[in-house]
Scaffold this motif. Structure first.
Motif, PDB file in Angstrom:
ATOM      1  N   ARG A  79      -6.560  -4.156   0.030  1.00 46.71           N
ATOM      2  CA  ARG A  79      -7.072  -4.372  -1.332  1.00 46.71           C
ATOM      3  C   ARG A  79      -8.488  -4.927  -1.297  1.00 46.71           C
ATOM      4  N   PHE A  82       0.673  -5.300 -11.261  1.00 46.91           N
ATOM      5  CA  PHE A  82       0.912  -4.361 -10.157  1.00 46.91           C
ATOM      6  C   PHE A  82       0.035  -3.129 -10.296  1.00 46.91           C
ATOM      7  N   THR A 101      -2.530  -2.315  -7.225  1.00 47.58           N
ATOM      8  CA  THR A 101      -1.921  -1.494  -6.176  1.00 47.58           C
ATOM      9  C   THR A 101      -2.993  -0.725  -5.397  1.00 47.58           C
ATOM     10  N   LEU A 148       3.723  -2.555   0.919  1.00 40.35           N
ATOM     11  CA  LEU A 148       3.324  -1.539  -0.052  1.00 40.35           C
ATOM     12  C   LEU A 148       4.552  -1.077  -0.827  1.00 40.35           C
ATOM     13  N   THR A 193       9.211  -4.097  -6.251  1.00 37.37           N
ATOM     14  CA  THR A 193       8.505  -5.197  -5.599  1.00 37.37           C
ATOM     15  C   THR A 193       9.388  -6.416  -5.419  1.00 37.37           C
TER      16      THR A 193
END
Length: 155
Positions: free
Chosen positions: A46, A84, A88, A66, A73
């Protein structure tokens, strides 16, 4: 609500991030490399995607946490479905264009399917791979050397 660590966001508790601390000690932080495992692997991917190739020399993720959908999650990993969707890395592999990427995940790891899907989404397959192992210290210790070498050769 507290946010999960490793997502490249300002901390509500005011703690300083590592790069400013390193810069205060005279180290060049103009270009960074990231390495992380599990949720830290997600965070490394990220952060590298947010900063881009002008700031990031390499990123390596070991057993990255992931998920394809918010409903899958872990509790507390994200604030809600909107959080999210905002953070993501799935479907955003292009954010890492120009950055050397390595992803490793054990075949017995619960994140393996999503990690395989993530890797398949790159135009050029990242370094690393999928082999015998689980989401545990034994696997992480076995892959720590190759992951560190990958990052070390690029910094």
């Amino acid at each position: 609500m507290a946010r999960a660590r490793g997502r490249g966001r300002p901390r509500r508790d005011g703690r300083r991030r590592v790069p400013p601390l390193l810069a205060d000690r005279g180290l060049d932080t103009s270009r960074l490399a990231f390495l992380g495992w599990s949720m830290g692997g997600f965070g490394a991917l990220r952060l590298a995607g947010l900063l881009g190739p002008d700031r990031v020399r390499a990123v390596a993720a070991l057993s990255p946490a992931l998920w394809r959908d918010f409903d899958d999650t872990a509790p507390g990993a994200f604030d809600d479905a909107a959080d999210f969707d905002a953070v993501t890395v799935m479907g955003r592999q292009g954010d890492l264009d120009g950055i050397p990427v390595r992803v490793d995940c054990g075949l017995g790891d619960p994140f393996c399917g999503a990690a395989e899907e993530y890797v398949a989404g790159f135009d050029e397959r990242p370094a690393g791979g999928f082999e015998r192992g689980d989401h545990d210290r034994g696997y992480w210790r076995r892959l720590a050397g190759p992951q560190l070498r990958f990052v070390g050769e690029r910094v």
